[in-house]
Write a protein that holds these residues in place. Structure first.
Motif: not given
Length: 89
Positions: A56-83
């Motif tokens: 969230x902090x990365x997205x707030x400070x910098x809305x570029x590809x690096x933050x976007x990638x971290x957000x996508x990877x976070x979503x993947x990990x949430x799915x894994x944990x949810x399973x």
């Protein structure tokens, strides 16, 4: 250093921290999936909270590809944990 370089450094640093946090989350979720018990699941859930804050902090400070990638990877990990949560119910 001029202000532009200060801002760029901060953006890079915040994004790098978010990406490292996602890597730690990945490791914690992997551990919980391979050895599901109360402790490993709790550690993964705690790491998830920390990672969500970092991304969230990365997205707030910098809305570029690096933050976007971290957000996508976070979503993947949430799915894994949810399973894991769903298979233990």
């Amino acid at each position: 250093m001029n202000n532009s370089n200060d801002t760029s450094w901060k953006e890079d640093n915040v994004v790098t921290q978010a990406q490292r946090s996602v890597k730690k989350l990945h490791d914690a979720v992997s551990q919980a999936l391979s050895h599901p018990n109360e402790q490993t699941v709790e550690q993964a859930e705690n790491r998830l909270e920390h990672t969500e804050q970092a991304v969230h902090e990365a997205r707030r400070v910098f809305n570029g590809k690096g933050a976007e990638l971290a957000e996508e990877l976070l979503a993947d990990e949430k799915d894994r944990l949810s399973s894991l949560d769903n298979s233990n119910r």
